[in-house]
Design an enzyme around this catalytic site. Structure first.
Site, PDB file in Angstrom:
ATOM      1  N   GLU A  54       1.828  -0.405  -5.024  1.00  0.00           N
ATOM      2  CA  GLU A  54       0.869   0.642  -5.360  1.00  0.00           C
ATOM      3  C   GLU A  54       1.732   1.904  -5.485  1.00  0.00           C
ATOM      4  O   GLU A  54       2.129   2.494  -4.476  1.00  0.00           O
ATOM      5  CB  GLU A  54      -0.180   0.812  -4.264  1.00  0.00           C
ATOM      6  CG  GLU A  54      -1.220   1.862  -4.617  1.00  0.00           C
ATOM      7  CD  GLU A  54      -2.182   2.146  -3.474  1.00  0.00           C
ATOM      8  OE1 GLU A  54      -3.377   2.335  -3.748  1.00  0.00           O
ATOM      9  OE2 GLU A  54      -1.726   2.189  -2.302  1.00  0.00           O
ATOM     10  N   ASP A 100       0.837  -1.193   0.000  1.00  0.00           N
ATOM     11  CA  ASP A 100       0.000   0.000   0.000  1.00  0.00           C
ATOM     12  C   ASP A 100       0.878   1.252   0.000  1.00  0.00           C
ATOM     13  O   ASP A 100       1.858   1.333   0.750  1.00  0.00           O
ATOM     14  CB  ASP A 100      -0.894  -0.036   1.255  1.00  0.00           C
ATOM     15  CG  ASP A 100      -1.781   1.174   1.384  1.00  0.00           C
ATOM     16  OD1 ASP A 100      -2.653   1.368   0.522  1.00  0.00           O
ATOM     17  OD2 ASP A 100      -1.595   1.942   2.360  1.00  0.00           O
TER      18      ASP A 100
END
Length: 785
Positions: A388, A352
């Site tokens: 990401e 993330d």
């Protein structure tokens, strides 16, 4: 317990490694990093975690590690820390021994946070973080638990799925199983529920290779959500990077249950990828609670403003940013990853806000400490690493800029494909590179097309059904006056907002779902499917369901209608086609350049008249239909020789009306076999068409055709035919007549027998593969688990 504690007070010096609480069969070694503490107390609790029985000062301080050894302590012991040091927020120090702190290396947590003002290092009611709070937070804190890591893995081995065959399936442990009718009530919403045979069989039946689980690291339920009767459903608020989230354990033993889930998924040949959140923690900014890192060594664990150390650098949008420039913090993150890869048998990680992990004090650096650590680490460089590639800080958008060995979520693929199928003008020049693995972003330093993780939808945003059913987000249930979530969704309701009974709108929406899914699954790169999209799961227009731990975000298995079942079968067919044709998952980027030696272009872009597209065609803003001709003879690897893969033609038409497309005349054959037509999802209706004939491409539809070469046996089309028969005959998700209960049953055979031989490629590699693997349905030569 009392006897253990009487013996445990016979304290030894212990060792500064490994960090955490480590049971060695004789006792437990405790080691905690803190560069700026003046004293560390180990706090021992009763078996319920309610009564603090003893505080033991760790006796040794070596290389900024506090450590001690309890010779007769045992697994099951509950503990926490109190760390002494200066409370000087303006200097970056927030030590407060009144706050019980979680061990950053704790392998298991017991209990949950019960929010109380005592959690805050300052007097929370005052709002002034320079004040000092003396209330004890221990009664309201979860406790760390010493574990025995022993587990019998038996024959478990990681599937080791090749990147070119990888298909990700993003899912939520609780949301996937909470309403699943085949999961016993006691296991719903848990790791144990994920291990249920019917659940595993269903995922496998789709053709998925790798399940990507939303965060399962122990996380905190945000107080502001709890106060509103909501919950942190997604779990992007980690507080323990080694401990599995205990809420997802039906048995009370989260580690054992998680390992059993992994073993069951591996037994089916499915990889397990974890979505991990190392960019921030649940402690927030200067007004956040003191739960672990902040009280252990705030100045080391977090990035602070250099000239105002009272405040945090907030490049994550969550209040704080983990300081991976510090060697011990970097060690903690890489130790965590290695633990999950080795002890928990995880196959890879999706990071993330991964740009944070590549940040140094001067900004993002693809040669930064963390990224370099992964590249050289013999464990981490052997698992799948997916970024990401953005964060909220300056220069945070880094798609295509991660180092070799990494794959990246490609939001340019998402946005371009959405806009194209919505019918936006002038999208053909943008669509072409996305179909080819986004070479403009990733073709450097020896990176491969698989580095582009292509997706249409993900947990953050609309589901596929909602993407084609809503023009506007509907996040009212989140309690933020519909101001949260993205507003630029490139969505289209096709004439009516939300559910509709209009048959024309429903038909068009279903075709658009097939268009989007087929584009995803037939493009070069690594496709990622959002769980539930394959049957039209809806969140009723909510594109930010992070706080909806309820029927809004849980998959509604009972709501799958005939359209949903048909979509499942379509997805299975398209995945089978993708896996059958190496040309759809090449290991080198398609360039469109002419190879004079072989008189071949690997990809040629065609107008509907079968002419090669030129600049005038590319810049025609009204053009919405083109063909992508993939020549199976094009060089497949670094070895300079022509391949003999199947030649394929992908046709995409986002125009609202029918377009007549002339099927090109190409070397090697005279007949095109249609494998996918999103307007004709029933395979019985797929035609065979001669080269030079015109195929009437329905408005807003996609075709995939394979050339039947003359005079050759075709391994690729044989594989495809065999795979499609398996899809038709193998178990699938079906429903009782009342639609109220789902079960896994055998679907009736829907594929006709082959009336004539099909043909495609026969190069040396394929011939060797065929000789070693006579069953064309199993190209890797392995028997199914």
């Amino acid at each position: 317990m009392a006897n253990i504690l009487r013996q445990a007070t016979r304290l030894g010096e212990g060792l500064p490694f490994p960090l955490g609480a480590t049971w060695d069969g004789l006792g437990v070694n405790f080691a905690l990093f803190s560069a700026n503490a003046t004293k560390v107390e180990l706090c021992l609790f009763d078996e319920n975690g309610e009564e603090e029985l003893e505080r033991i000062e760790l006796p040794e301080f070596t290389n900024e590690i506090w450590h001690g050894y309890l010779p007769d302590a045992r697994p099951g012991l509950l503990y926490g820390y109190r760390v002494h040091g200066p409370y000087e927020p303006e200097q970056g120090h927030r030590f407060n021994p009144n706050k019980l702190l979680l061990d950053p290396y704790a392998k298991e947590l017991v209990g949950e946070i019960r929010w109380n003002p005592a959690h805050f290092g300052y007097v929370m009611e005052s709002g002034d973080d320079l004040t000092f709070d003396k209330r004890d937070s221990a009664p309201f804190m979860p406790k760390c638990k010493v574990i025995d890591p022993a587990f019998t893995w038996g024959r478990d081995h990681k599937p080791g799925t090749a990147w070119d065959r990888t298909i990700f399936y993003e899912m939520h442990v609780k949301g996937f199983t909470r309403l699943h009718p085949a999961v016993p009530d006691s296991l719903r919403g848990t790791y144990g529920g994920m291990a249920v045979k019917e659940v595993v069989d269903y995922i496998k039946s789709l053709g998925i290779t790798s399940v990507e689980l939303l965060p399962v690291h122990a996380f905190v339920q945000d107080q502001h959500l709890v106060d509103k009767g909501l919950a942190n459903y997604w779990g992007y608020n980690s507080i323990g990077f080694f401990a599995p989230e205990p809420r997802y354990a039906a048995s009370g033993n989260a580690i054992k249950e998680f390992k059993e889930m992994v073993a069951h998924l591996h037994n089916a040949g499915l990889e397990v990828i974890l979505d991990v959140v190392y960019n921030h923690t649940a402690e927030g900014n200067e007004r956040g609670p003191t739960l672990s890192f902040k009280g252990i060594d705030n100045a080391s664990y977090y990035r602070l403003l250099p000239d105002q150390k009272r405040y945090y650098i907030n490049e994550t949008g969550t209040g704080n940013t983990v300081n991976l420039s510090h060697p011990r913090v970097l060690q903690m993150v890489t130790d965590s990853l290695r633990y999950w890869a080795t002890e928990m048998h995880v196959d890879g990680f999706r990071f993330d806000l991964a740009t944070i992990l590549g940040r140094e004090p001067y900004g993002f650096d693809e040669g930064g400490g963390f990224l370099d650590s992964c590249l050289q680490d013999p464990i981490l460089n052997s698992v799948k690493l997916i970024a990401e590639p953005w964060d909220c800080g300056p220069g945070g958008y880094q798609v295509g800029n991660f180092p070799p060995g990494w794959a990246e979520w490609n939001d340019k693929f998402r946005d371009t494909v959405r806009a194209f199928w919505k019918g936006d003008e002038g999208k053909l020049p943008e669509v072409a590179p996305r179909l080819c693995g986004s070479a403009d972003l990733f073709d450097k330093r020896g990176r491969k097309p698989w580095a582009s993780v292509n997706f249409i939808t993900a947990h953050d945003g609309y589901t596929l059904n909602d993407l084609v059913s809503y023009n506007d987000k509907h996040n009212e249930a989140n309690g933020e006056d519909n101001n949260d979530g993205h507003s630029h969704n490139l969505s289209w309701n096709h004439g009516e907002e939300g559910p509709t009974e209009d048959p024309e709108i429903r038909e068009l929406r279903e075709r658009q779902k097939r268009n989007l899914l087929a584009t995803l699954l037939l493009s070069q790169g690594s496709p990622m499917l959002l769980a539930g999209d394959e049957f039209g799961n809806t969140q009723h227009g909510n594109n930010n369901a992070y706080c909806q731990d309820n029927e809004t975000a849980w998959l509604n298995w009972d709501g799958i209608d005939e359209d949903g079942q048909a979509l499942i079968e379509f997805v299975r067919r398209v995945i089978a086609v993708r896996q059958s044709f190496p040309m759809l998952r090449r290991g080198r980027f398609l360039s469109g350049e002419y190879n004079a030696e072989f008189d071949i272009k690997d990809v040629t872009w065609l107008t509907p008249a079968a002419d090669e597209m030129d600049e005038s065609h590319w810049h025609d803003g009204n053009a919405r239909c083109m063909g992508m001709l993939l020549d199976g003879r094009a060089q497949a690897s670094g070895i300079k020789r022509p391949a003999m893969d199947a030649t394929l033609l992908l046709v995409i038409n986002s125009h609202h009306d029918v377009v007549g497309f002339t099927l090109p005349e190409v070397t090697g054959g005279n007949v095109w076999r249609c494998l996918v037509d999103t307007n004709l999802p029933d395979p019985d209706e797929a035609p065979r068409v001669d080269t030079g004939d015109t195929y009437m491409v329905t408005g807003r539809s996609l075709l995939l055709l394979a050339l039947e070469p003359e005079g050759k046996t075709s391994f690729a089309l044989r594989r495809a035919a065999h795979a499609l028969r398996n899809v038709a005959e193998s178990p699938t998700l079906t429903f009782n007549d009342d639609g109220a209960e789902a079960e896994i049953t055998a679907a009736p055979s829907a594929a006709p027998e082959e009336k004539e031989p099909v043909v495609a490629e026969a190069d040396e590699a394929e011939a060797a593969e065929a000789a070693a693997n006579p069953d064309p349905a199993k190209p890797d030569g392995k028997k199914p688990s």
